[in-house]
Design a protein around this motif. Structure first.
Motif, PDB file in Angstrom:
ATOM      1  N   ASP A 164     -15.235   4.984   2.268  1.00 36.50           N
ATOM      2  CA  ASP A 164     -14.209   4.430   1.384  1.00 36.50           C
ATOM      3  C   ASP A 164     -14.163   5.252   0.103  1.00 36.50           C
ATOM      4  O   ASP A 164     -15.213   5.603  -0.452  1.00 36.50           O
ATOM      5  CB  ASP A 164     -14.515   2.970   1.031  1.00 36.50           C
ATOM      6  N   ALA A 165     -12.975   5.531  -0.364  1.00 38.08           N
ATOM      7  CA  ALA A 165     -12.808   6.283  -1.608  1.00 38.08           C
ATOM      8  C   ALA A 165     -12.589   5.320  -2.767  1.00 38.08           C
ATOM      9  O   ALA A 165     -11.852   4.335  -2.660  1.00 38.08           O
ATOM     10  CB  ALA A 165     -11.622   7.233  -1.498  1.00 38.08           C
ATOM     11  N   TRP A 166     -13.242   5.599  -3.889  1.00 39.01           N
ATOM     12  CA  TRP A 166     -12.995   4.835  -5.101  1.00 39.01           C
ATOM     13  C   TRP A 166     -11.694   5.296  -5.752  1.00 39.01           C
ATOM     14  O   TRP A 166     -11.336   6.480  -5.693  1.00 39.01           O
ATOM     15  CB  TRP A 166     -14.135   5.016  -6.098  1.00 39.01           C
ATOM     16  N   GLY A 167     -11.000   4.349  -6.342  1.00 36.56           N
ATOM     17  CA  GLY A 167      -9.765   4.692  -7.032  1.00 36.56           C
ATOM     18  C   GLY A 167      -9.325   3.569  -7.944  1.00 36.56           C
ATOM     19  O   GLY A 167     -10.076   2.628  -8.213  1.00 36.56           O
ATOM     20  N   ILE A 168      -8.089   3.670  -8.419  1.00 35.07           N
ATOM     21  CA  ILE A 168      -7.522   2.694  -9.350  1.00 35.07           C
ATOM     22  C   ILE A 168      -6.315   2.027  -8.715  1.00 35.07           C
ATOM     23  O   ILE A 168      -5.407   2.703  -8.206  1.00 35.07           O
ATOM     24  CB  ILE A 168      -7.095   3.380 -10.669  1.00 35.07           C
ATOM     25  N   TYR A 169      -6.311   0.691  -8.719  1.00 32.25           N
ATOM     26  CA  TYR A 169      -5.128  -0.091  -8.350  1.00 32.25           C
ATOM     27  C   TYR A 169      -4.318  -0.343  -9.610  1.00 32.25           C
ATOM     28  O   TYR A 169      -4.856  -0.775 -10.634  1.00 32.25           O
ATOM     29  CB  TYR A 169      -5.541  -1.424  -7.723  1.00 32.25           C
ATOM     30  N   GLY A 248       2.005   0.293  -2.031  1.00 34.86           N
ATOM     31  CA  GLY A 248       3.240   0.998  -1.708  1.00 34.86           C
ATOM     32  C   GLY A 248       4.466   0.137  -1.953  1.00 34.86           C
ATOM     33  O   GLY A 248       4.376  -0.979  -2.491  1.00 34.86           O
ATOM     34  N   PRO A 249       5.630   0.623  -1.569  1.00 32.79           N
ATOM     35  CA  PRO A 249       6.893  -0.064  -1.864  1.00 32.79           C
ATOM     36  C   PRO A 249       6.896  -1.525  -1.427  1.00 32.79           C
ATOM     37  O   PRO A 249       6.560  -1.845  -0.295  1.00 32.79           O
ATOM     38  CB  PRO A 249       7.926   0.751  -1.072  1.00 32.79           C
ATOM     39  N   GLY A 250       7.249  -2.396  -2.361  1.00 26.27           N
ATOM     40  CA  GLY A 250       7.360  -3.812  -2.075  1.00 26.27           C
ATOM     41  C   GLY A 250       6.080  -4.592  -2.175  1.00 26.27           C
ATOM     42  O   GLY A 250       6.096  -5.828  -2.144  1.00 26.27           O
ATOM     43  N   SER A 251       4.940  -3.919  -2.312  1.00 22.57           N
ATOM     44  CA  SER A 251       3.656  -4.623  -2.367  1.00 22.57           C
ATOM     45  C   SER A 251       3.278  -5.054  -3.773  1.00 22.57           C
ATOM     46  O   SER A 251       2.426  -5.925  -3.960  1.00 22.57           O
ATOM     47  CB  SER A 251       2.537  -3.721  -1.820  1.00 22.57           C
ATOM     48  N   GLY A 252       3.913  -4.424  -4.774  1.00 25.90           N
ATOM     49  CA  GLY A 252       3.545  -4.705  -6.168  1.00 25.90           C
ATOM     50  C   GLY A 252       2.363  -3.895  -6.645  1.00 25.90           C
ATOM     51  O   GLY A 252       1.967  -4.015  -7.800  1.00 25.90           O
ATOM     52  N   LEU A 253       1.792  -3.066  -5.770  1.00 30.57           N
ATOM     53  CA  LEU A 253       0.594  -2.299  -6.110  1.00 30.57           C
ATOM     54  C   LEU A 253       0.740  -0.837  -5.718  1.00 30.57           C
ATOM     55  O   LEU A 253       1.431  -0.494  -4.763  1.00 30.57           O
ATOM     56  CB  LEU A 253      -0.635  -2.855  -5.385  1.00 30.57           C
ATOM     57  N   GLU A 254       0.050   0.021  -6.479  1.00 26.64           N
ATOM     58  CA  GLU A 254      -0.165   1.411  -6.111  1.00 26.64           C
ATOM     59  C   GLU A 254      -1.658   1.685  -6.162  1.00 26.64           C
ATOM     60  O   GLU A 254      -2.401   0.996  -6.881  1.00 26.64           O
ATOM     61  CB  GLU A 254       0.563   2.354  -7.088  1.00 26.64           C
ATOM     62  N   PHE A 255      -2.098   2.702  -5.428  1.00 32.62           N
ATOM     63  CA  PHE A 255      -3.503   3.115  -5.457  1.00 32.62           C
ATOM     64  C   PHE A 255      -3.557   4.614  -5.661  1.00 32.62           C
ATOM     65  O   PHE A 255      -2.843   5.368  -4.998  1.00 32.62           O
ATOM     66  CB  PHE A 255      -4.214   2.747  -4.156  1.00 32.62           C
TER      67      PHE A 255
END
Length: 292
Positions: A164-169, A248-255
């Protein structure tokens, strides 16, 4: 304090009333009420607040619920170990784990396993690393799935193929979404939502470096889903592992992944010298085979 009485008490708390619990337990309501009253006398406190048609646990009762649940689970596990000494493959396989799509090899192996042994049930207990390790150490679960656990060599373990990669939501459409990766400097002055254990790891502390003291901690979490709800509502930016929630689109979130990258290895672990039930032992053998 009898095991049967603890089971009765847990049933009452789950049902929310004496009458419903008595029906589920196939005992009379006066018998059940007497058992609970005797338990209260034995412990010297009120365990239930009694209303006209319902009951709810007191503070002391809530504490007993936690203890009783552990005691009953351990008793059931011990009984299963002795009951399954023959060739019958049945009962529970108990796994404590964090949240990750990287556990998919375990899930697919359990699917194939239950096709051959439909009397086996898998019981997943989700939580952070402290919760997972505690359940494994106390013998409440057969196995634990751990993510880059620093003391993994305390246990027997096999490594799962995924990382798993660490990242920012971040909120969908946020200006940070224009970046392909996130560096420590990008987060200065931004409200961060961080796992309670994340910043205790050497890897993440090293990644932040001198910027760590300049970070604004807005909230902490133990499991990531609730943290992503905070992100959608604009309460902050969540540091977490990828694939914890749809993006992604429509989810309200990006990573966006961290740079320099940090990845978490995933291990399927068990206590050294542990004795397994037939079901748990055979499942471990088949998982090892599936992983090569």
């Amino acid at each position: 304090m009898e095991l049967r009485t603890l089971r009765y008490y847990l049933a009452v708390c789950e049902a929310g009333s004496m009458s419903r619990a008595a029906e589920r337990l196939h005992v009379t309501q006066p018998t059940l009420s007497r058992q609970i009253s005797e338990l209260e006398r034995e412990l010297g406190c009120d365990l239930l607040v009694r209303h006209s048609r319902s009951v709810e646990p007191t503070e002391e009762g809530l504490h007993l619920m936690t203890r009783a649940s552990d005691i009953v689970s351990l008793a059931d596990l011990t009984e299963a170990e002795y009951r399954d000494r023959g060739e019958v493959i049945a009962g529970d396989v108990r796994i404590a784990c964090g949240e990750s799509s990287g556990i998919s090899p375990v899930a697919s192996c359990s699917r194939d396993f239950r096709r051959r042994y439909p009397q086996v049930r898998f019981r997943l207990h989700s939580g952070n690393a402290d919760y997972v390790v505690e359940r494994l150490e106390r013998g409440l679960d057969d196995f634990a799935i751990l993510f880059s656990y620093p003391d993994i060599d305390r246990y027997e373990h096999v490594r799962l193929p995924h990382t798993d990669a660490w990242g920012i939501y971040l909120p969908e459409g946020d200006s940070l979404a224009d970046r392909e990766v996130i560096s420590p400097g990008d987060l200065k002055g931004l409200p961060l939502i961080v796992s309670e254990q994340a910043l205790e790891t050497d890897e993440l502390s090293a990644w932040f470096g001198e910027s760590l003291s300049q970070m604004e901690l807005a909230a902490t979490y133990t499991l990531g889903y609730n943290g992503t709800v905070f992100v959608r509502e604009g309460a902050g930016y969540m540091l977490g592992l990828d694939a914890l929630a749809p993006t992604g689109p429509g989810s309200g979130l990006e990573f966006r992944p961290l740079w320099p990258p940090i990845v978490a290895h995933i291990d399927f672990a068990w206590r050294r010298g542990q004795r397994f039930s037939n079901a748990a032992g055979l499942f471990l053998k088949e998982l090892k085979g599936a992983l090569g």
